[in-house]
Structure formats: structure tokens, C-alpha cells
Design a protein around this motif. Structure first.
Motif, PDB file in Angstrom:
ATOM      1  N   ASN A  77       0.887  -0.970   0.059  1.00  0.00           N
ATOM      2  CA  ASN A  77      -0.250  -0.621   0.232  1.00  0.00           C
ATOM      3  C   ASN A  77       0.536   1.200   0.085  1.00  0.00           C
ATOM      4  OD1 ASN A  77      -2.558  -1.738  -0.026  1.00  0.00           O
ATOM      5  ND2 ASN A  77      -2.858  -1.484   2.230  1.00  0.00           N
ATOM      6  N   MET A  78       1.632   1.373   1.161  1.00  0.00           N
ATOM      7  CA  MET A  78       2.302   2.378   0.854  1.00  0.00           C
ATOM      8  C   MET A  78       3.870   2.621  -0.578  1.00  0.00           C
ATOM      9  SD  MET A  78       4.644   2.256   4.438  1.00  0.00           S
ATOM     10  CE  MET A  78       6.081   3.086   4.229  1.00  0.00           C
ATOM     11  N   ASN A  79       4.086   1.340  -1.120  1.00  0.00           N
ATOM     12  CA  ASN A  79       4.468   1.626  -2.653  1.00  0.00           C
ATOM     13  C   ASN A  79       3.485   1.833  -3.412  1.00  0.00           C
ATOM     14  OD1 ASN A  79       6.386   1.339  -4.592  1.00  0.00           O
ATOM     15  ND2 ASN A  79       5.434  -0.365  -5.162  1.00  0.00           N
ATOM     16  N   THR A  80       1.733   1.878  -3.226  1.00  0.00           N
ATOM     17  CA  THR A  80       0.882   2.215  -4.117  1.00  0.00           C
ATOM     18  C   THR A  80       0.930   3.656  -4.293  1.00  0.00           C
ATOM     19  OG1 THR A  80      -0.111   0.046  -4.462  1.00  0.00           O
ATOM     20  CG2 THR A  80      -1.394   2.106  -4.968  1.00  0.00           C
ATOM     21  N   ASN A  81       0.963   4.002  -2.219  1.00  0.00           N
ATOM     22  CA  ASN A  81       0.931   5.263  -2.694  1.00  0.00           C
ATOM     23  C   ASN A  81       1.659   6.220  -3.189  1.00  0.00           C
ATOM     24  OD1 ASN A  81      -1.572   5.098  -1.702  1.00  0.00           O
ATOM     25  ND2 ASN A  81      -0.642   4.916   0.806  1.00  0.00           N
ATOM     26  N   LEU A  82       3.031   5.765  -2.611  1.00  0.00           N
ATOM     27  CA  LEU A  82       4.308   6.014  -3.013  1.00  0.00           C
ATOM     28  C   LEU A  82       3.999   6.626  -5.060  1.00  0.00           C
ATOM     29  CD1 LEU A  82       7.170   5.236  -0.662  1.00  0.00           C
ATOM     30  CD2 LEU A  82       6.582   7.626  -0.762  1.00  0.00           C
ATOM     31  N   THR A  83       3.730   5.376  -5.789  1.00  0.00           N
ATOM     32  CA  THR A  83       3.472   5.799  -7.380  1.00  0.00           C
ATOM     33  C   THR A  83       2.777   6.746  -7.600  1.00  0.00           C
ATOM     34  OG1 THR A  83       4.282   3.499  -6.983  1.00  0.00           O
ATOM     35  CG2 THR A  83       3.397   4.449  -9.305  1.00  0.00           C
ATOM     36  N   ASN A  84       1.583   6.513  -6.934  1.00  0.00           N
ATOM     37  CA  ASN A  84       0.631   7.888  -7.156  1.00  0.00           C
ATOM     38  C   ASN A  84       1.319   9.045  -6.610  1.00  0.00           C
ATOM     39  OD1 ASN A  84      -0.847   6.019  -7.630  1.00  0.00           O
ATOM     40  ND2 ASN A  84      -1.982   6.029  -6.369  1.00  0.00           N
ATOM     41  N   LEU A  85       1.588   9.185  -5.748  1.00  0.00           N
ATOM     42  CA  LEU A  85       2.341  10.519  -5.078  1.00  0.00           C
ATOM     43  C   LEU A  85       3.125  10.984  -6.288  1.00  0.00           C
ATOM     44  CD1 LEU A  85       2.378  13.006  -3.210  1.00  0.00           C
ATOM     45  CD2 LEU A  85       4.533  11.562  -1.869  1.00  0.00           C
ATOM     46  N   ASN A  86       4.358  10.269  -6.596  1.00  0.00           N
ATOM     47  CA  ASN A  86       4.967  10.564  -7.784  1.00  0.00           C
ATOM     48  C   ASN A  86       4.291  10.895  -8.484  1.00  0.00           C
ATOM     49  OD1 ASN A  86       7.477  10.559  -5.943  1.00  0.00           O
ATOM     50  ND2 ASN A  86       7.446   8.021  -6.816  1.00  0.00           N
ATOM     51  N   SER A  87       3.496  10.053  -9.112  1.00  0.00           N
ATOM     52  CA  SER A  87       2.694  10.769 -10.579  1.00  0.00           C
ATOM     53  C   SER A  87       1.316  12.565 -10.834  1.00  0.00           C
ATOM     54  CB  SER A  87       1.459   9.085 -10.773  1.00  0.00           C
ATOM     55  OG  SER A  87       0.733  10.280 -12.311  1.00  0.00           O
ATOM     56  N   GLY A  88       1.369  12.135  -9.410  1.00  0.00           N
ATOM     57  CA  GLY A  88       0.957  13.445  -8.701  1.00  0.00           C
ATOM     58  C   GLY A  88       1.636  14.440  -9.020  1.00  0.00           C
ATOM     59  N   TYR A  89       2.997  14.711  -8.289  1.00  0.00           N
ATOM     60  CA  TYR A  89       3.622  15.316  -8.433  1.00  0.00           C
ATOM     61  C   TYR A  89       4.422  14.951  -9.937  1.00  0.00           C
ATOM     62  CZ  TYR A  89       9.089  17.872  -8.003  1.00  0.00           C
ATOM     63  OH  TYR A  89       9.177  18.184  -7.527  1.00  0.00           O
ATOM     64  N   ASN A  90       4.592  15.314 -10.838  1.00  0.00           N
ATOM     65  CA  ASN A  90       5.365  14.973 -11.946  1.00  0.00           C
ATOM     66  C   ASN A  90       4.292  15.391 -12.766  1.00  0.00           C
ATOM     67  OD1 ASN A  90       7.745  13.346 -11.679  1.00  0.00           O
ATOM     68  ND2 ASN A  90       6.464  10.968 -12.619  1.00  0.00           N
ATOM     69  N   ASP A  91       2.895  15.839 -12.687  1.00  0.00           N
ATOM     70  CA  ASP A  91       2.028  16.333 -13.431  1.00  0.00           C
ATOM     71  C   ASP A  91       2.051  17.743 -12.969  1.00  0.00           C
ATOM     72  OD1 ASP A  91      -0.392  15.956 -15.146  1.00  0.00           O
ATOM     73  OD2 ASP A  91      -1.917  16.401 -13.464  1.00  0.00           O
ATOM     74  N   LEU A  92       1.545  17.912 -11.577  1.00  0.00           N
ATOM     75  CA  LEU A  92       2.259  19.192 -11.060  1.00  0.00           C
ATOM     76  C   LEU A  92       2.738  19.902 -11.436  1.00  0.00           C
ATOM     77  CD1 LEU A  92       1.135  21.503  -9.026  1.00  0.00           C
ATOM     78  CD2 LEU A  92       1.985  19.947  -7.428  1.00  0.00           C
ATOM     79  N   SER A  93       4.190  18.915 -11.838  1.00  0.00           N
ATOM     80  CA  SER A  93       5.171  19.463 -11.867  1.00  0.00           C
ATOM     81  C   SER A  93       5.229  20.289 -13.473  1.00  0.00           C
ATOM     82  CB  SER A  93       6.928  18.538 -11.431  1.00  0.00           C
ATOM     83  OG  SER A  93       8.174  19.149 -12.088  1.00  0.00           O
ATOM     84  N   GLN A  94       4.526  18.954 -14.400  1.00  0.00           N
ATOM     85  CA  GLN A  94       4.800  19.998 -15.519  1.00  0.00           C
ATOM     86  C   GLN A  94       3.744  20.742 -15.905  1.00  0.00           C
ATOM     87  OE1 GLN A  94       2.908  16.845 -17.888  1.00  0.00           O
ATOM     88  NE2 GLN A  94       3.194  17.545 -20.477  1.00  0.00           N
ATOM     89  N   ARG A  95       2.422  21.206 -15.024  1.00  0.00           N
ATOM     90  CA  ARG A  95       1.839  22.490 -15.345  1.00  0.00           C
ATOM     91  C   ARG A  95       2.601  23.323 -14.830  1.00  0.00           C
ATOM     92  NH1 ARG A  95      -3.193  20.133 -12.308  1.00  0.00           N
ATOM     93  NH2 ARG A  95      -3.722  22.707 -12.850  1.00  0.00           N
ATOM     94  N   VAL A  96       3.127  23.378 -13.310  1.00  0.00           N
ATOM     95  CA  VAL A  96       3.869  24.211 -13.245  1.00  0.00           C
ATOM     96  C   VAL A  96       5.258  24.773 -13.980  1.00  0.00           C
ATOM     97  CG1 VAL A  96       5.464  24.810 -11.679  1.00  0.00           C
ATOM     98  CG2 VAL A  96       3.479  24.116 -11.082  1.00  0.00           C
ATOM     99  N   GLY A  97       5.798  24.032 -15.188  1.00  0.00           N
ATOM    100  CA  GLY A  97       6.466  24.564 -16.211  1.00  0.00           C
ATOM    101  C   GLY A  97       6.159  25.495 -16.623  1.00  0.00           C
ATOM    102  N   ASN A  98       4.468  24.524 -17.089  1.00  0.00           N
ATOM    103  CA  ASN A  98       4.106  24.956 -18.652  1.00  0.00           C
ATOM    104  C   ASN A  98       3.089  26.538 -18.079  1.00  0.00           C
ATOM    105  OD1 ASN A  98       4.516  23.035 -19.906  1.00  0.00           O
ATOM    106  ND2 ASN A  98       1.942  22.079 -19.779  1.00  0.00           N
ATOM    107  N   ILE A  99       3.413  26.776 -16.937  1.00  0.00           N
ATOM    108  CA  ILE A  99       2.768  28.112 -16.935  1.00  0.00           C
ATOM    109  C   ILE A  99       4.420  29.383 -16.194  1.00  0.00           C
ATOM    110  CG2 ILE A  99       2.674  29.687 -14.712  1.00  0.00           C
ATOM    111  CD1 ILE A  99       0.139  27.073 -13.784  1.00  0.00           C
ATOM    112  N   GLU A 100       5.475  28.571 -15.766  1.00  0.00           N
ATOM    113  CA  GLU A 100       6.530  29.309 -15.815  1.00  0.00           C
ATOM    114  C   GLU A 100       6.901  29.659 -17.481  1.00  0.00           C
ATOM    115  OE1 GLU A 100       9.281  27.039 -13.494  1.00  0.00           O
ATOM    116  OE2 GLU A 100       8.504  27.776 -11.765  1.00  0.00           O
ATOM    117  N   ASN A 101       6.673  28.941 -17.948  1.00  0.00           N
ATOM    118  CA  ASN A 101       7.414  28.792 -19.483  1.00  0.00           C
ATOM    119  C   ASN A 101       6.428  29.984 -20.268  1.00  0.00           C
ATOM    120  OD1 ASN A 101      10.097  27.500 -18.647  1.00  0.00           O
ATOM    121  ND2 ASN A 101       8.798  25.430 -19.880  1.00  0.00           N
ATOM    122  N   GLY A 102       5.308  30.617 -19.544  1.00  0.00           N
ATOM    123  CA  GLY A 102       4.295  31.037 -20.580  1.00  0.00           C
ATOM    124  C   GLY A 102       3.648  30.585 -21.802  1.00  0.00           C
TER     125      GLY A 102
END
Length: 133
Positions: A77-102
Motif C-alpha cells: 500500500n505504501m508503494n502504491t501511495n508513493l507511486t501515485n504521489l510521484n505521478s501527481g508530482y510529475n503532473d504538477l511539475s509539468q503544469r508548473v513548468g507550462n505556467i513558468e514557460n509562458g
């Protein structure tokens, strides 16, 4: 007759000596039998103790296996949660990158804002027209 008496006495003394030897051997054998009996009792007690110990060990092993199963599930369960957290972080990182890059789609934003403003004005006009407030 003296010879017969002396032969008889000799035979009797040999028999008495043999009886003493037999008594000594019987006594030694009885002591060995007592030791064997005690050893038999001790071995039987050890067998019973081993059976009880094995039963307790089996019970402990089963409890430990159940705990390990629960621990394994927790880790999965911890592994699944960490995988989901990493996936969410990657998605968020991509969205923030899009905003920062205009990389804003200004046409899409203007369409959404204009649609919302026009819809709001139309709704306000209808409310005033029908005097609903």
C-alpha cells in the motif's frame, strides 16, 4: 565317609561362591534396570516436552506469518501511495513548468472569460427583464 563329607563340603562351598557371584550379578542387573527405567521416564518426559514446544513454536510461526503478511500488505500500500504521489508530482511539475514557460493559450482563456461574461450579462438582463429579484 570323610571323603564324601569333604567332597560335599567342597561342592557346597563352590555352590555358595557361585550363589554369591549370582547375587552380585543380579544386584548389578537390578541397578541397571532401575537406571534404564529412570531413563525411559526421562525420555518420555522429553518427548512430551518437545511435542508441547513444537506446538507452541508452530503457533508462534503462524502468528509471525500473519504479521509478515500484514506488513507485506502495508508495504504494498505504501508503494502504491508513493507511486501515485510521484505521478501527481510529475503532473504538477509539468503544469508548473507550462505556467513558468509562458505556455498559456491566451485564445482559450479569452474564449472562456468572454463566454462567462456574456453569459453573466445575459442572465442579469433576463432577471431584470422578468423582475425576478
Amino acid at each position: 565317609m570323610d571323603e564324601i563329607k569333604s567332597a560335599m563340603l567342597e561342592r557346597i562351598s563352590r555352590n555358595e561362591e557361585a550363589v554369591k557371584n549370582h547375587e552380585r550379578r543380579i544386584q548389578i542387573q537390578e541397578e541397571k534396570n532401575e537406571g534404564t527405567s529412570r531413563m525411559t521416564v526421562i525420555v518420555e518426559m522429553l518427548v512430551e516436552q518437545n511435542k508441547e514446544r513444537e506446538a507452541r513454536q508452530k503457533e508462534q510461526d503462524e502468528k509471525q506469518n500473519a504479521q509478515m503478511d500484514r506488513f507485506s500488505n502495508t508495504l504494498e500500500n505504501m508503494n502504491t501511495n508513493l507511486t501515485n504521489l510521484n505521478s501527481g508530482y510529475n503532473d504538477l511539475s509539468q503544469r508548473v513548468g507550462n505556467i513558468e514557460n509562458g505556455k498559456w493559450d491566451w485564445n482559450d482563456i479569452l474564449k472562456k472569460v468572454a463566454t462567462s461574461v456574456i453569459g453573466g450579462l445575459l442572465l442579469a438582463a433576463l432577471i431584470i427583464y422578468f423582475k425576478l429579484s
